[in-house]
Structures are given as structure tokens and as C-alpha cells.
Design an enzyme around this catalytic site. Structure first.
Site, PDB file in Angstrom:
ATOM      1  N   ASP A 126      25.466 -74.400 160.676  1.00 18.80           N
ATOM      2  CA  ASP A 126      25.333 -74.151 162.106  1.00 18.80           C
ATOM      3  C   ASP A 126      26.731 -74.180 162.696  1.00 18.80           C
ATOM      4  O   ASP A 126      27.631 -74.781 162.110  1.00 18.80           O
ATOM      5  CB  ASP A 126      24.553 -75.292 162.782  1.00 18.80           C
ATOM      6  CG  ASP A 126      23.085 -75.226 162.467  1.00 18.80           C
ATOM      7  OD1 ASP A 126      22.638 -74.165 162.034  1.00 18.80           O
ATOM      8  OD2 ASP A 126      22.403 -76.247 162.664  1.00 18.80           O
TER       9      ASP A 126
ATOM     10  N   ASP B 234      18.844 -78.711 162.452  1.00 21.10           N
ATOM     11  CA  ASP B 234      18.548 -79.880 163.282  1.00 21.10           C
ATOM     12  C   ASP B 234      17.157 -79.837 163.913  1.00 21.10           C
ATOM     13  O   ASP B 234      16.530 -80.851 164.092  1.00 21.10           O
ATOM     14  CB  ASP B 234      19.616 -80.053 164.377  1.00 21.10           C
ATOM     15  CG  ASP B 234      19.907 -78.757 165.118  1.00 21.10           C
ATOM     16  OD1 ASP B 234      19.071 -77.841 165.046  1.00 21.10           O
ATOM     17  OD2 ASP B 234      20.966 -78.664 165.763  1.00 21.10           O
TER      18      ASP B 234
ATOM     19  N   ASP C 297      13.691 -75.735 161.842  1.00 21.21           N
ATOM     20  CA  ASP C 297      14.635 -75.577 160.726  1.00 21.21           C
ATOM     21  C   ASP C 297      14.068 -76.195 159.445  1.00 21.21           C
ATOM     22  O   ASP C 297      14.579 -75.954 158.351  1.00 21.21           O
ATOM     23  CB  ASP C 297      15.969 -76.280 161.027  1.00 21.21           C
ATOM     24  CG  ASP C 297      16.783 -75.530 162.067  1.00 21.21           C
ATOM     25  OD1 ASP C 297      16.542 -74.319 162.222  1.00 21.21           O
ATOM     26  OD2 ASP C 297      17.641 -76.149 162.714  1.00 21.21           O
TER      27      ASP C 297
HETATM   28  P1  ATP Z   1      24.177 -73.147 166.390  1.00 18.64           P
HETATM   29  O1  ATP Z   1      23.062 -72.615 165.565  1.00 18.64           O
HETATM   30  O2  ATP Z   1      25.507 -72.644 166.112  1.00 18.64           O
HETATM   31  O3  ATP Z   1      24.141 -74.634 166.525  1.00 18.64           O
HETATM   32  P2  ATP Z   1      23.142 -73.153 168.908  1.00 18.64           P
HETATM   33  O4  ATP Z   1      22.245 -74.217 168.400  1.00 18.64           O
HETATM   34  O5  ATP Z   1      24.112 -73.484 169.950  1.00 18.64           O
HETATM   35  O6  ATP Z   1      23.867 -72.464 167.781  1.00 18.64           O
HETATM   36  P3  ATP Z   1      21.126 -72.249 170.491  1.00 18.64           P
HETATM   37  O7  ATP Z   1      21.116 -73.639 170.969  1.00 18.64           O
HETATM   38  O8  ATP Z   1      19.910 -71.638 169.930  1.00 18.64           O
HETATM   39  O9  ATP Z   1      22.221 -72.024 169.437  1.00 18.64           O
HETATM   40  O10 ATP Z   1      21.694 -71.401 171.676  1.00 18.64           O
HETATM   41  C1  ATP Z   1      21.650 -70.017 171.658  1.00 18.64           C
HETATM   42  C2  ATP Z   1      21.946 -69.489 173.031  1.00 18.64           C
HETATM   43  O11 ATP Z   1      20.954 -69.989 173.923  1.00 18.64           O
HETATM   44  C3  ATP Z   1      23.270 -69.940 173.611  1.00 18.64           C
HETATM   45  O12 ATP Z   1      24.291 -69.014 173.299  1.00 18.64           O
HETATM   46  C4  ATP Z   1      23.009 -69.934 175.104  1.00 18.64           C
HETATM   47  O13 ATP Z   1      23.178 -68.643 175.621  1.00 18.64           O
HETATM   48  C5  ATP Z   1      21.539 -70.272 175.185  1.00 18.64           C
HETATM   49  N1  ATP Z   1      21.349 -71.696 175.453  1.00 18.64           N
HETATM   50  C6  ATP Z   1      21.793 -72.737 174.760  1.00 18.64           C
HETATM   51  N2  ATP Z   1      21.424 -73.901 175.298  1.00 18.64           N
HETATM   52  C7  ATP Z   1      20.702 -73.597 176.394  1.00 18.64           C
HETATM   53  C8  ATP Z   1      20.019 -74.340 177.405  1.00 18.64           C
HETATM   54  N3  ATP Z   1      19.997 -75.661 177.374  1.00 18.64           N
HETATM   55  N4  ATP Z   1      19.394 -73.680 178.378  1.00 18.64           N
HETATM   56  C9  ATP Z   1      19.405 -72.349 178.405  1.00 18.64           C
HETATM   57  N5  ATP Z   1      20.017 -71.588 177.516  1.00 18.64           N
HETATM   58  C10 ATP Z   1      20.664 -72.173 176.529  1.00 18.64           C
END
Ligand code: ATP
Length: 913
Positions: free
Chosen positions: A340, A645, A649
Site C-alpha cells: 500500500d 489493512d 483486504d
Molecule cells: P493506499 O492503498 O495507498 O493506502 P489509500 O488507502 O489512501 O491508498 P483510499 O483510502 O482508498 O486509498 O483513498 C482513495 C481515495 O479516496 C483518495 O485518493 C481520496 O481521493 C479519497 N479519500 C480518501 N480518504 C477519504 C475520506 N476520508 N473521505 C473521502 N474521500 C477520501
């Protein structure tokens, strides 16, 4: 009736099942309410009902555990030998063999206990946390402190800490397979069910040990510890398994075959000795006992177990907590790590840097969560209150937000999602007070953020009876659902999607995580929101760019992995340009295509297998894509490690060869599916774990490589003496001494060996490769011959130069012991040269072992009582000089052999280690 249930009835005096009562009845029966219990009451209840843990299964008694140490074919052979020498009247031999068996059992017993305790301690590090409401405050407490009457909140991925009657629920589904065997998640509600409802249909109850797959809920604890349904059926969660891995199991099988082989050779030698050479049956029998005991590597199981247990303990200190032992070995074969991005490769410390509205781009200064900064427009500092469109988007981002900012000693931290924390900081930088804003515009309904659909929405009032929907999420998702965009003068116009996408790409290319914010005026009578509201009529307010810098140590760790022949792939939910920009800083996927989740979905399995080889960056992915990626990689023969996490997953973590769950932000579901938990969520811990896994495997191999030639050398001494018809150079007692006391003492020192210098420069180990490579078999045979030759040469020399048989035998034994010490230095590096000063440093336990051994050998040689038992005599200075010269010579010859192997490896293009 168990202790806790009767306590409940005694205290709460009710026999109606909890699920047949309403939620309010259950709470009043448990003398609690939605505000939870008070601190004093929880203490009282903890005292009364005991901690929320299952009593451990009755452990095997110490005596049984000790007796089980003898349950080993190798030991049977020794015991039979002891009985027969006894029948023949050789009581001293019987005593020594029995002594060796006993010492072996004691060492095994202690080691096993230590290894199990080490693993138990590691498991404890993974103990469950529960979110409870006490005194009206939400707090996180250790699962074992939960008491009946506690109000518990849970979310997707949580493990239910006790048996709970639901009082409030929002789309809750629970995986109860652990309890009922039902593999499909069960939906829950808060109504009542009849008293005779079977367990699987009690929809208003959730049970200890089961997992939340979807939704959120609040419930009241009705039973803890052994009184839970899990406790009743007597199952154990997280029970400590056997201390074993595939390699250890293979070694155990090898041990059994070795015993059969040894017995065959012994019978053969007995027949040659009695029939051809004409030895007496009794004499020959004693020799064969000597042969059998010399060939059996009694110390091997103990050495293997302690190597593994020490390694796992060390990995825990390095923040990699091993849940499934075989993963330790698999780590050494990993060829691809899928990681990730957010929080693993990056710091998960988010700061808003850019706010883009329909007409303008604002820059925000500052780092971290401290709310001090300035806003700039075209390089000029501005007041946010002077730009209504800027204020509006920030206000929406603060309202559609569940995080809380805390300041302690000038340090600002986030409770909740760091992305949302960054938005709160932005709000405070713009002069808003998040608490006041949230209180003034109370929230009526929420669609929580999920990685699957990548947005969050809330329905809020404005204090005057008007209702507004606020949405924030991945820009692609939000823009698609907006029909218009907010203009600078507070009006709106049709949305220009192309323009937005271009501006988003620009921010993302700078490595910023992007988030779009939109809103919608809802009817005044609206009280709930659902996915239907998000489809139409949204007004785009703008895009927020958030920086999350890579961890300093990530680049180093990624480069280490590349050196070690491991490909690192980044799998992220972020925008493809953000992923590419971060990848560039971390040396991941440079010059290679990056693939999005949408593209992955269109690919058939064959195309995916090809793509997964070519691309290292996968963006805008959701958890199901991870499973497909692992499967595609595995279909190509890659040994894959995957991080994760969330609850979704879990399938990918289970499927991966090594599933790595996040210890800090990971859900219980992910941790349970994983074989290793990263206590610090840090990518560099994975590289450290691979290094440690390789070290453990090396040390297991070094242990085998060291111990077996001792047995080989000793048995060759006996066989050659019988075949060539000369006096036995070592008696069975002496052989046992060397075999058990000296070999095991020295070998234990090898378990502390540090990783070799080139451990991360080699390619991954071929999975399923036999634990003994061809070269190792050769080395064992070759070293056995060297030890045998050295002992026989000095034995013969001693006899020819006036020594008696007793002295010659003492010298032969000492030659083998010194030869072993020399060989220990050969074994410190599997193939690399030991002709370096490094061979003397880096492992102090080697000197401790040699010191102990020297004292034991001097006692064996010179103390009269020992001379009596072991038939030893006192060698002089000249003898010792010869013995030492022989030790150094054997060390050099084996180094020559290692050099030959290195040369051959290089010529054949095999990995050089
Ligand atoms: P990784 O897999 O690298 O850990 P990530 O877990 O950050 O990525 P997500 O959390 O799925 O990926 O986030 C994907 C997208 O969703 C982000 O780029 C953002 O645009 C949006 N996002 C993330 N957190 C939030 C939130 N709390 N509320 C609304 N949109 C969000």
C-alpha cells in the site's frame, strides 16, 4: 452452569434470554444505559466477573511434556542400546547412554518451554482493543477489560470482544463462521426474537470472536470470558500452535529416514565384523552401539527449535510480529512485495497544500497538523474570509468529516483518519472552529467512506431548518456525479469536467493526494441520506490537494529489496498521477506503465498476467483488485507478499504467500488473515523482515551443516576401524560425549549468528528447494571425511609413538573436538570465505560456547573421576600442539572447498552465497 453465568443470574436476577428482551430491557437489566458505566462500576464488575479472557485449555502436565521428549525414533535407538549394554553388563556405557538421553530430554523440555513462551509473549502483543462508551465518553480499552454492561461500538473489520445485545445498528453484517460455520456474513438488526431461537438466527446478538464485515453498531455486553458462546464451546482463539515450519517438518522426516539408514549400516557393519573379520559377538555389539549413537544427531531438533524461536523474537523487536510461523521461511523466497502507499511507503502525515475552485488556485503553507499558515493566491497572501468560494469548500470539508484534532504540549495530533485531520487543520487555518461549526450545523445522516466507492457524504441542517448534503471523495467519483460548479460570485454554472480533470492531473503530478468536495441543497423534510441522493444535482465546490511525504527510510528499503531480487509494486487507492509522482521519489515503477483499477477490471486473466509483470504501479484500485493481482502474480510463479489493512483486504492477505497486516491502522479482520503484522505500518519493516527471514533460514542451514558432519565423522571413524580391522579409536561413551556435549554446545552458538553481509544481495531462495542443497550434502560428506581422517591420523600416530590405547583415544576425541571448533568458524559463513578478520567478530556467543566447551573438555580429559568413567588419559603439550595443528589444517582444507564451490557457482551463473 459456569461461574460467570451464575454470577450474572445472581447479580441481575433474570432468566429471559438477552435476545428475547428489547434493547432497553437488556440495558436496564444490566444496570447500564447509552452513556455507559461509570469508572467505579466497571472496576467492581471487572473484579466480580473477572477479565474478559477465555481460560487457557488445560496445559499438558510437566511430567507428560517431559515424557514426550522421549517420543522420538532417534531416542528409541539410544534407549534400546542402553538396555542391551546393560544386559551385557557394561554398566558404565548404560549409564552414559542413559545420561545422554536424559540431558537431551531436559534440554528439549527447557527449549520447548522457552520457545512456546516466546511465541505466547508475541501473540500477546496482538491483543484486542475495544471501543467502549463509559461515562458518556468514547474510549479505546484492552479487550480483556470489557465487562458486562459496557456499551461497545464497532466498525467493519473489528473483532467482537464479548457477547453483545445490539442497541443500535447501521447496515451491520457479521461473519460468524468461527462460531456457527456459516461462511456467508449474517445481517443483524435490533428487534427481539423468540426465546427458543437457535444461535445462528439470533439477529440481535453478536458473539465474541466473530468479525464485522460491514456497517457500524452499538451494543451492550451481556457476557464476557468463559460465559460467552465461544467460551462455552471450549474453543480457543489465537492458541499457540506448534513451534514448527515446513523446513523443520522436513528435517524431522529426514531424521526418521536417517535413523533407518543408520540402523541398516549398523546391521551391515555388525555382519561384516562378526562374519568376515571374526570379532566376538559381544565386542562387535558394543562397537555397533557406538556406531549407532555416533550417527544419530540428537541435538538437531533442539537447535532447530531455538533458532526459530530466537528469530521470531528478534523479528518482533524489529516490529514484524509473526502470526504464522511458516511465513518466516517463505519470507526468504519472496520475489514480489505489493505494498500500500498511504502510511506504509508514506508517512500518513497529511497537509493540505492546494485548494482549487472553479476559477482560482489557492496555495496553503505550513506542515503537519498545527493550524498556523497563510493562504496565497498568485503569490499574494490573502484572507480566506475574503473569498467566499474558498470558505464554502473548506466549511463543507470540515462538516463532512469524522476526525478530531488534539493539541498536547504544542503538538497537534489527529484522532481518526489523517486525510480528514488535514481538512480540519485547513479549517482552523481559515479561522473556523470545527466544534462550533459542527454543533451549529448538526449532522442527521452519514454515508461513511469506503475504499470501494471512495467518497463520504453527510446530511446536515443549517440551524434554520434547511438541509444540505456534503460530499467529499476521489475526484473521478465526485465529478461524475456533479452537474454544475460553484462560481466565484456564489452562483453556479454547468460543470466543465475536462478542465477539472486537467487541473487535478496537475496537482496529482506534484505528488498530492486529491479530493473533490461537492454539495447539494436537500428538501427541508429530509432526515436520511442514501446512495440515491448522490446521483444528481450535486454542485462541485472544488478540489483539495494534500501532500503526504514518503517516509525517509522507504527509499532505502525499496532499493534494498531491488538488490535482493525483489520487485516492489505499489497498490494505492490514490490518483494514478499521485502514485506515479510518489513512485518516482521511491524508485518504484520508473519508466514503466502505471495501471488503474478501471483498466484492471477490463482485463481478462491472460492480459492481467502480462500486465502485472510489466507495471509496478496500480492506482485507484479497490481491495478486490488486490486479490486478482496476487492470483495473477502467483500464476506466474511469483512468491508474493501483500500488505493490507481493511476488512476487504482479508481475502488477498490470506491468498498471498506472505500476508502483511498493518498493526496501527489495520482492522482485526486484516490482522487475522495475515501471517505477519507490522507493528509500525512501515514498509522498511518488511525489508527488515525479509532480511531476518533469510537470516533465520541461513542459521537453520548452518545448524544442519555444522551438526551432521560431527555425526558423519564419528560414524566413519567406527566403520573404517571395523572394516580395516584395527582398535576402535573411540568408545561408545566417548562418542556420546562428543556428540551430545560438544557438538550441541557449539551449534547453539550458531543460532545467534547475524545476517551475512550479502544476505540482501542474493536472489530470493527457490521455494520448495530441498533444505539440503547438493553442495551441502557434499560439504557434510567432505567434512565428515576430514574429521575422520584427522582423528585416525593422530590416533595412529599416538599408538606408533609409544602412547597407550587410552591416550590415543583421548587424543582422537580431542582432535575431533578441536576440529569442530575450527569447523564452527568455517560455518559462520555458508559459502563466503572465512579467511577474514570478520570471522572473529559479530557473535560473542561463539566465544562463550568455546569457553564452556574448553572447560568441559579439560574436565573430561584430566579430572580423575571423569578419566575413570570415560577411560581417558592425560595428553601432554606435544599432543596438544599436534591437535591444534590438525584443527587449523582442517579449517584451511574446508576453506579451499568453499573457494572451489564459489568458483563453480560463478562459472555456472548460480547465486554466490
Ligand atoms: P493506499 O492503498 O495507498 O493506502 P489509500 O488507502 O489512501 O491508498 P483510499 O483510502 O482508498 O486509498 O483513498 C482513495 C481515495 O479516496 C483518495 O485518493 C481520496 O481521493 C479519497 N479519500 C480518501 N480518504 C477519504 C475520506 N476520508 N473521505 C473521502 N474521500 C477520501
Amino acid at each position: 452452569m459456569d461461574k460467570n453465568t451464575s454470577a450474572k443470574h445472581r447479580r441481575f436476577g433474570d432468566h429471559t434470554p438477552w435476545y428475547a428482551m428489547s434493547a432497553d430491557q437488556a440495558m436496564s437489566c444490566l444496570e447500564t444505559g447509552k452513556e455507559g458505566l461509570s469508572g467505579n462500576e466497571t472496576e467492581k464488575r471487572l473484579h466480580e466477573f473477572g477479565p474478559n479472557v477465555l481460560s487457557a485449555a488445560k496445559p499438558r502436565s510437566a511430567l507428560v511434556r517431559f515424557i514426550l521428549q522421549f517420543n522420538n525414533v532417534l531416542i528409541y535407538v539410544l534407549l534400546i542400546s542402553a538396555v542391551i549394554t546393560g544386559i551385557l553388563g557394561h554398566w558404565v556405557d548404560t549409564g552414559v547412554i542413559a545420561g545422554v538421553v536424559l540431558i537431551n530430554a531436559i534440554i528439549g523440555y527447557i527449549q520447548e518451554g522457552k520457545a512456546e513462551n516466546a511465541l505466547k509473549a508475541i501473540r500477546k502483543m496482538l491483543s484486542l482493543e475495544a471501543i467502549v462508551i463509559r461515562n458518556g465518553q468514547r474510549m479505546s480499552i484492552p479487550g480483556e477489560d470489557v465487562v458486562p454492561g459496557d456499551i461497545v461500538a464497532f466498525a467493519p473489520g473489528d473483532r467482537i470482544p464479548a457477547d453483545i445485545r445490539l442497541i443500535d445498528e447501521n447496515g451491520l453484517a457479521v461473519d460468524e463462521a468461527a462460531l456457527t460455520g456459516e461462511s456467508q456474513p449474517v445481517s443483524k438488526h435490533t428487534g427481539t426474537v423468540p426465546p427458543d431461537t437457535p444461535l445462528a438466527d439470533r439477529f440481535n446478538m453478536v458473539y465474541s470472536g466473530t468479525l464485522v464485515t460491514q456497517g457500524t453498531a452499538l451494543g451492550v455486553v451481556v457476557a464476557t470470558g468463559d460465559a460467552t458462546e465461544f467460551g462455552r464451546i471450549g474453543k480457543m482463539i489465537g492458541r499457540v500452535g506448534e513451534v514448527t515450519t515446513p523446513l523443520l517438518r522436513r528435517i524431522a522426516v529426514f531424521g526418521r529416514w536417517l535413523t533407518v539408514g543408520i540402523l541398516a549400516v549398523t546391521v551391515f557393519t555388525f555382519l561384516v565384523g562378526t562374519v568376515i573379520q571374526g570379532y566376538g559377538i559381544a565386542d562387535m555389539f558394543l562397537m555397533c552401539v557406538a556406531l549407532a549413537v555416533s550417527a544419530i544427531p540428537e541435538g538437531l531438533p533442539a537447535v532447530m527449535t531455538i533458532t526459530l524461536a530466537l528469530g521470531v523474537q528478534r523479528m518482533a523487536r524489529l516490529n514484524a510480529i509473526v502470526r504464522k510461523l511458516p511465513a518466516v521461511e517463505t519470507l526468504g523466497s519472496v520475489t514480489v512485495i505489493c505494498s500500500d502507499k498511504t502510511g506504509t511507503l508514506t508517512r500518513n502525515e497529511m497537509t493540505v497544500q492546494t485548494v482549487v475552485t472553479a476559477g482560482r488556485t489557492f496555495k496553503v503553507t505550513g506542515t503537519g497538523y498545527a493550524p498556523t499558515a497563510e493562504f496565497r493566491l498568485d503569490r499574494h497572501v490573502i484572507e480566506p474570509s475574503a473569498c467566499p468560494e474558498l470558505e464554502e469548500i473548506i466549511r463543507a470539508a470540515v462538516l463532512c468529516n469524522d476526525a478530531v484534532l488534539q493539541e498536547r504540549d504544542g503538538q497537534w495530533t489527529v484522532v481518526g483518519d489523517p486525510t480528514e485531520g488535514a481538512l480540519l487543520t485547513l479549517g482552523m487555518k481559515a479561522g473556523l472552529d470545527p466544534d462550533r461549526l459542527r454543533n451549529g450545523r448538526s449532522r442527521l445522516s452519514t454515508i461513511p467512506f469506503e475504499s470501494e466507492y471512495r467518497f463520504m457524504a453527510t446530511l446536515n441542517t443549517d440551524g434554520e431548518g434547511h438541509k444540505y448534503l456534503f460530499v467529499k471523495g476521489a475526484p473521478e467519483t465526485v465529478i461524475e456525479r456533479c452537474q454544475s460548479e460553484r462560481t466565484g460570485n456564489g452562483g453556479q454554472r454547468p460543470i466543465d469536467r475536462t478542465c477539472w480533470h486537467r487541473r487535478i492531473r496537475e496537482i496529482a503530478a506534484d505528488g498530492q493526494r486529491t479530493l473533490a468536495v461537492a454539495m447539494k441543497k436537500m428538501p427541508d423534510e429530509a432526515t436520511e441520506t442514501g446512495f440515491g441522493d448522490i446521483g444528481e444535482g450535486l454542485v462541485m465546490l472544488g478540489v483539495i490537494g494534500i501532500i503526504d511525504p514518503p517516509r525517509d527510510e522507504s527509499l532505502l528499503a525499496v532499493n534494498q529489496c531491488h538488490h535482493a531480487g525483489i520487485v516492489v509494486k505499489m497498490i494505492t487507492g490514490d490518483h494514478v498521477e499521485t502514485a506515479r509522482a510518489i513512485g518516482e521519489r521511491l524508485n518504484i515503477g520508473i519508466g514503466k506503465p502505471a495501471v488503474t483499477g478501471a483498466e484492471l477490471e477490463k482485463m481478462d486473466d491472460t492480459t492481467l498476467r502480462r500486465t502485472v509483470k510489466e507495471a509496478d504501479i496500480f492506482a485507484r484500485t479497490s481491495p478486490e483488485h488486490k486479490l486478482r493481482l496476487v492470483e495473477a502474480l502467483q500464476a506466474d510463479g511469483e512468491v508474493t507478499a501483500m500488505t493490507g489493512d481493511g476488512v476487504n483486504d482479508a481475502p488477498a492477505l490470506k491468498r498471498a504467500d506472505v500476508g502483511l497486516a498493518m498493526g496501527v491502522k489495520g482492522t482485526e479482520a486484516a490482522k487475522e488473515a495475515a501471517s505477519i503484522v507490522l507493528a509500525d505500518d512501515n514498509f522498511s519493516t518488511i525489508a527488515g523482515a525479509v532480511r531476518e527471514g533469510r537470516r533465520i533460514y541461513d542459521n537453520l542451514q548452518k545448524g544442519i551443516l555444522f551438526l551432521l558432519p560431527t555425526n558423519g565423522g564419528l560414524s566413519l571413524v567406527v566403520i573404517v576401524a571395523v572394516l580395516l580391522d584395527f582398535a576402535l579409536p573411540l568408545t561408545s561413551k566417548q562418542i556420546l560425549w562428543i556428540n551430545m556435549v560438544t557438538a550441541t554446545t557449539l551449534c547453539l552458538a550458531l543460532t545467534f549468528e547475524r545476517p551475512e553481509a550479502n544476505v540482501m544481495d542474493r536472489p530470493p531462495r527457490v521455494p520448495d528447494a530441498p533444505p539440503l542443497t547438493l553442495y551441502m550434502v557434499w560439504r557434510i560428506v567432505f567434512t565428515s571425511c576430514i574429521l575422520m581422517l584427522a582423528a585416525l591420523l593422530l590416533f595412529d600416530w599416538e599408538l606408533k609413538n609409544g602412547g597407550n590405547l587410552r591416550l590415543a583415544r583421548t587424543v582422537a576425541a580431542a582432535t575431533i573436538v578441536v576440529g569442530q571448533i575450527a569447523y564452527l568458524f568455517n560455518c559462520r559463513f555458508l559459502k563466503a570465505s572465512s579467511l577474514t578478520t570478520r570471522v572473529f567478530s559479530g557473535n560473542r556467543s561463539i566465544y562463550v560456547a568455546i569457553g564452556i566447551l574448553a572447560i568441559l573438555q579439560l574436565i573430561y580429559t584430566y579430572v580423575p573421576w571423569f578419566q575413570e568413567i570415560f577411560d581417558t588419559a592425560s595428553p601432554g603439550v606435544r599432543d596438544w600442539i599436534l591437535i591444534l595443528v590438525m584443527g587449523v589444517a582442517s579449517f584451511l582444507v574446508i576453506e579451499l572447498d568453499k573457494a572451489g564451490e564459489r568458483w563453480l557457482s560463478r562459472r555456472n551463473g548460480r547465486p554466490d552465497f
